[in-house]
Design a protein around this motif. Structure first.
Motif, PDB file in Angstrom:
ATOM      1  N   LEU A 181       0.812  -1.223   0.000  1.00  0.00           N
ATOM      2  CA  LEU A 181       0.000   0.000   0.000  1.00  0.00           C
ATOM      3  C   LEU A 181       0.848   1.276   0.000  1.00  0.00           C
ATOM      4  CD1 LEU A 181      -2.799  -1.157   2.440  1.00  0.00           C
ATOM      5  CD2 LEU A 181      -2.964  -0.857  -0.045  1.00  0.00           C
ATOM      6  N   ASP A 182       2.174   1.114  -0.028  1.00  0.00           N
ATOM      7  CA  ASP A 182       3.100   2.238  -0.134  1.00  0.00           C
ATOM      8  C   ASP A 182       2.977   3.220   1.035  1.00  0.00           C
ATOM      9  OD1 ASP A 182       5.195   3.602  -1.338  1.00  0.00           O
ATOM     10  OD2 ASP A 182       3.866   4.837  -2.570  1.00  0.00           O
ATOM     11  N   VAL A 183       2.905   2.657   2.247  1.00  0.00           N
ATOM     12  CA  VAL A 183       2.877   3.455   3.482  1.00  0.00           C
ATOM     13  C   VAL A 183       3.812   2.796   4.492  1.00  0.00           C
ATOM     14  CG1 VAL A 183       0.529   4.333   3.134  1.00  0.00           C
ATOM     15  CG2 VAL A 183       0.882   2.209   4.402  1.00  0.00           C
ATOM     16  N   PRO A 184       4.194   3.508   5.541  1.00  0.00           N
ATOM     17  CA  PRO A 184       5.061   2.905   6.551  1.00  0.00           C
ATOM     18  C   PRO A 184       4.358   1.798   7.338  1.00  0.00           C
ATOM     19  CG  PRO A 184       5.056   5.308   6.736  1.00  0.00           C
ATOM     20  CD  PRO A 184       3.972   4.937   5.775  1.00  0.00           C
ATOM     21  N   ALA A 185       5.094   0.780   7.737  1.00  0.00           N
ATOM     22  CA  ALA A 185       4.548  -0.259   8.609  1.00  0.00           C
ATOM     23  C   ALA A 185       4.015   0.411   9.867  1.00  0.00           C
ATOM     24  CB  ALA A 185       5.626  -1.281   8.957  1.00  0.00           C
ATOM     25  N   GLY A 186       2.912  -0.089  10.365  1.00  0.00           N
ATOM     26  CA  GLY A 186       2.283   0.487  11.542  1.00  0.00           C
ATOM     27  C   GLY A 186       1.245   1.545  11.221  1.00  0.00           C
ATOM     28  N   SER A 187       1.117   1.915   9.942  1.00  0.00           N
ATOM     29  CA  SER A 187       0.100   2.895   9.546  1.00  0.00           C
ATOM     30  C   SER A 187      -1.292   2.344   9.799  1.00  0.00           C
ATOM     31  CB  SER A 187       0.239   3.241   8.058  1.00  0.00           C
ATOM     32  OG  SER A 187       1.453   3.891   7.799  1.00  0.00           O
ATOM     33  N   ALA A 188      -2.252   3.246   9.976  1.00  0.00           N
ATOM     34  CA  ALA A 188      -3.639   2.849  10.232  1.00  0.00           C
ATOM     35  C   ALA A 188      -4.269   2.220   8.994  1.00  0.00           C
ATOM     36  CB  ALA A 188      -4.450   4.066  10.659  1.00  0.00           C
ATOM     37  N   SER A 189      -5.134   1.234   9.231  1.00  0.00           N
ATOM     38  CA  SER A 189      -5.881   0.619   8.139  1.00  0.00           C
ATOM     39  C   SER A 189      -7.301   0.310   8.602  1.00  0.00           C
ATOM     40  CB  SER A 189      -5.213  -0.675   7.662  1.00  0.00           C
ATOM     41  OG  SER A 189      -5.304  -1.679   8.647  1.00  0.00           O
ATOM     42  N   LEU A 190      -8.168   0.150   7.632  1.00  0.00           N
ATOM     43  CA  LEU A 190      -9.515  -0.362   7.875  1.00  0.00           C
ATOM     44  C   LEU A 190      -9.539  -1.767   7.315  1.00  0.00           C
ATOM     45  CD1 LEU A 190     -11.648   2.731   6.806  1.00  0.00           C
ATOM     46  CD2 LEU A 190     -11.207   1.922   9.122  1.00  0.00           C
ATOM     47  N   ASN A 191      -9.853  -2.732   8.143  1.00  0.00           N
ATOM     48  CA  ASN A 191      -9.913  -4.119   7.713  1.00  0.00           C
ATOM     49  C   ASN A 191     -11.376  -4.522   7.591  1.00  0.00           C
ATOM     50  OD1 ASN A 191      -7.194  -3.976   7.963  1.00  0.00           O
ATOM     51  ND2 ASN A 191      -7.010  -5.424   9.630  1.00  0.00           N
ATOM     52  N   ILE A 192     -11.691  -5.156   6.478  1.00  0.00           N
ATOM     53  CA  ILE A 192     -13.066  -5.578   6.230  1.00  0.00           C
ATOM     54  C   ILE A 192     -13.088  -7.075   5.997  1.00  0.00           C
ATOM     55  CG2 ILE A 192     -15.066  -5.358   4.727  1.00  0.00           C
ATOM     56  CD1 ILE A 192     -14.064  -2.575   4.028  1.00  0.00           C
TER      57      ILE A 192
END
Length: 169
Positions: A118-129
Motif C-alpha cells: 500500500l506504499d505506506v510505513p509499517a504500523g500505519s492505520a488501516s480499515l480491515n473488512i
C-alpha cells in the motif's frame, strides 16, 4: 429499528468512479489451494475440498488503496487464473453472483508486507473488512478479507429506518 443496511452495495470500481477517480487492479495471486481451517468453517468445505484464492491490489488515481483477498470453493471457481477484470462478472456467468453480504469493519495497524504493497510505513492505520457473501439460496459463496489504507479511504453507509409499528389494539 434499523433495517436493510445499505453497506457497500457497490463495488470498488463503481465507488471510485462516483468519486471521479481512475481505477485499476494488479493481481497478486489467483490459484487453487488446500483450505485453511477458517476457510473450511466459513465456506462449509471439508478437508478434502480445495479453495480458490484471488488477491489483488486496488489502485485509484495511481495510489494503492486496498488489498482484497477472496476465497471461494474451487467447485464454484475452478480456474481463478481465467478471471478477467471482475470476479463478480465471472461468478455471474455461472449463476453464482452473490446477492447479499455481511461485513465487519475494524481498525488495525498495517504489518510490513501489507504496508509495502500500500506504499505506506509499517504500523500505519488501516480499515480491515471481513465479508461473507451469500447466494439467493442462503449458501455462502465468498469469504473476503480486505485491507484499506486508513489515511485515504472512507466508507459511507446508508441505514434505512423501518416504519414505526402500529400500536396493537
Amino acid at each position: 429499528m434499523f433495517t436493510d443496511p445499505e453497506i457497500a452495495r457497490v463495488g470498488f470500481t463503481e465507488d471510485m468512479a462516483r468519486r471521479g477517480m481512475a481505477v485499476r487492479s494488479e493481481w497478486l495471486d489467483r490459484g487453487i489451494y488446500a483450505p485453511s481451517p477458517e476457510e473450511m468453517m466459513v465456506l462449509g468445505l471439508s478437508a478434502n475440498d480445495m479453495v480458490a484464492r484471488v488477491s489483488r491490489l486496488r489502485i485509484a488515481d495511481d495510489t494503492p488503496l486496498a488489498i482484497e483477498r477472496a476465497s471461494l470453493s474451487s467447485h464454484v471457481l475452478p480456474e481463478p487464473a481465467a478471471i478477467g477484470a471482475s470476479l463478480y462478472a465471472a461468478l455471474e456467468k455461472t449463476g453464482n453472483r452473490p446477492v447479499r453480504a455481511v461485513q465487519r469493519i475494524s481498525a488495525a495497524n498495517l504489518g510490513e508486507a501489507d504496508a509495502q504493497l500500500l506504499d505506506v510505513p509499517a504500523g500505519s492505520a488501516s480499515l480491515n473488512i471481513e465479508r461473507i457473501s451469500y447466494l439467493a439460496t442462503g449458501k455462502v459463496i465468498e469469504f473476503t478479507r480486505s485491507v484499506y489504507r486508513g489515511d485515504t479511504y472512507d466508507f459511507v453507509a446508508e441505514l434505512r429506518l423501518s416504519a414505526p409499528a402500529e400500536p396493537k389494539k
